[in-house]
Design an enzyme around this catalytic site. Structure first.
Site, PDB file in Angstrom:
ATOM      1  N   HIS A 243      -0.999  -3.040   1.052  1.00  0.00           N
ATOM      2  CA  HIS A 243      -2.175  -2.310   1.677  1.00  0.00           C
ATOM      3  C   HIS A 243      -1.634  -2.161   3.088  1.00  0.00           C
ATOM      4  O   HIS A 243      -1.601  -0.957   3.623  1.00  0.00           O
ATOM      5  CB  HIS A 243      -3.366  -3.042   1.634  1.00  0.00           C
ATOM      6  N   ASP A 244      -1.475  -2.935   4.069  1.00  0.00           N
ATOM      7  CA  ASP A 244      -1.754  -3.299   5.341  1.00  0.00           C
ATOM      8  C   ASP A 244      -0.529  -2.530   6.012  1.00  0.00           C
ATOM      9  O   ASP A 244      -0.840  -1.759   6.997  1.00  0.00           O
ATOM     10  CB  ASP A 244      -1.821  -4.783   5.953  1.00  0.00           C
TER      11      ASP A 244
END
Length: 319
Positions: A243-244
């Site tokens: 994700h990040d």
């Protein structure tokens, strides 16, 4: 090469936050001014220790790590389950040599007040630190050229069927930040991150570069693939979202994301959908103030990670 873009990264490391830090610290077009840490995946003590481990791994102990808030900016409507027993609190990296610097909110306020050019701000955890900084000085939005928030979900599910975890942890903070007058606000949703999962082949490609950053990222991807085997679709694909780092990627290759314009609010009263991100009439292209990323180009994302963490200067076009 043009001047590097000054960046502050705020997060709760975490394996995917760790790769986001690596990408921000090593990309040649980014100048990482500091990392602020927040509660979320784990207690602040652990997220701060993890950020220090990541930066020391790649010789970037010069980047300050600033511990922030360890609880929501205001009380939650419902209690937050304590800790995450499904994730180890410490990253499997050598213990840090560097020490944490001054407190995050004070540092954020001072850094943004002193900025002589717009600063990019990337948030990959609960938005508690940012909300606290805005409460101290709302004019700080004028110093932020672009705010990228890894959070929210358009159609994809999150930690609940309705809410993504970063927003769900501190809905009050998310509401404060999304309502603030930032000039350029991008919300990178779970829809975007789940559209570009990494595979074991991608991990092998990273590992083949042999740099500390690429090898560590490969191990994190492999661990995430194992964790996501509880999801039948991802288990069948042998893949996992990372994700990040996609929020950091948005700074250097924004067109690898497909975005919509929307008006966004955070659900804070309904206990069933607590923490959900609500998009007016799904999207509001005419009046929408927030750019909402809903898809990502998986191949270009992996290319960017390999080029940056593997030590080669990434190209912008022509993948």
């Amino acid at each position: 090469m043009s001047a590097r873009l000054p960046v502050v990264l705020d997060g709760d490391p975490g394996t995917d936050d760790a790769v986001a830090i690596l990408l921000a610290a090593l990309h040649p077009r980014l100048e990482l001014l500091g990392v602020t840490t927040v509660w979320g995946n784990h207690d602040l003590r652990d997220t701060t220790d993890n950020a220090l481990r990541v930066l020391d791994l790649v010789g970037r102990g010069d980047v300050g790590v600033h511990p922030g808030r360890n609880e929501p900016v205001r009380p939650r409507r419902e209690p937050l389950p304590s800790g995450r027993d499904d994730l180890p609190p410490s990253l499997d990296l050598p213990a840090p040599v560097s020490a944490a610097s001054e407190e995050a909110v004070e540092w954020l306020v001072a850094t943004l007040r002193a900025a002589t050019e717009p600063v990019a701000l990337v948030a990959t955890g609960p938005l508690t630190n940012l909300a606290a900084a805005l409460a101290a000085d709302r004019s700080l939005t004028g110093s932020v050229g672009r705010l990228v928030v890894l959070g929210g979900a358009h159609r994809a599910a999150g930690v609940t069927p309705y809410a993504e975890r970063n927003v769900w942890c501190d809905p009050e903070a998310a509401a404060d930040v999304l309502a603030a007058p930032f000039r350029d606000l991008l919300l990178v949703t779970m829809d975007a991150t789940f559209s570009a999962p990494l595979t074991a082949a991608d991990a092998a490609r990273l590992r083949a570069h042999g740099t500390p950053a690429a090898v560590a990222a490969a191990a994190f991807v492999e661990a995430r693939i194992e964790w996501y085997r509880r999801d039948p679709a991802l288990a069948a694909a042998g893949a996992a979202p990372l994700h990040d780092p996609l929020a950091v990627a948005a700074l250097v290759e924004p067109d690898l994301l497909t975005t919509l314009r929307a008006s966004v609010r955070v659900e804070r009263t309904d206990p069933t959908t607590y923490g959900a991100t609500r998009f007016a009439a799904e999207v509001d292209e005419a009046r929408g103030r927030v750019a909402v990323a809903v898809r990502a180009d998986r191949r270009r994302y992996v290319d960017l990670l390999c080029a940056t963490l593997g030590g080669a200067a990434p190209t912008q076009k022509g993948h």
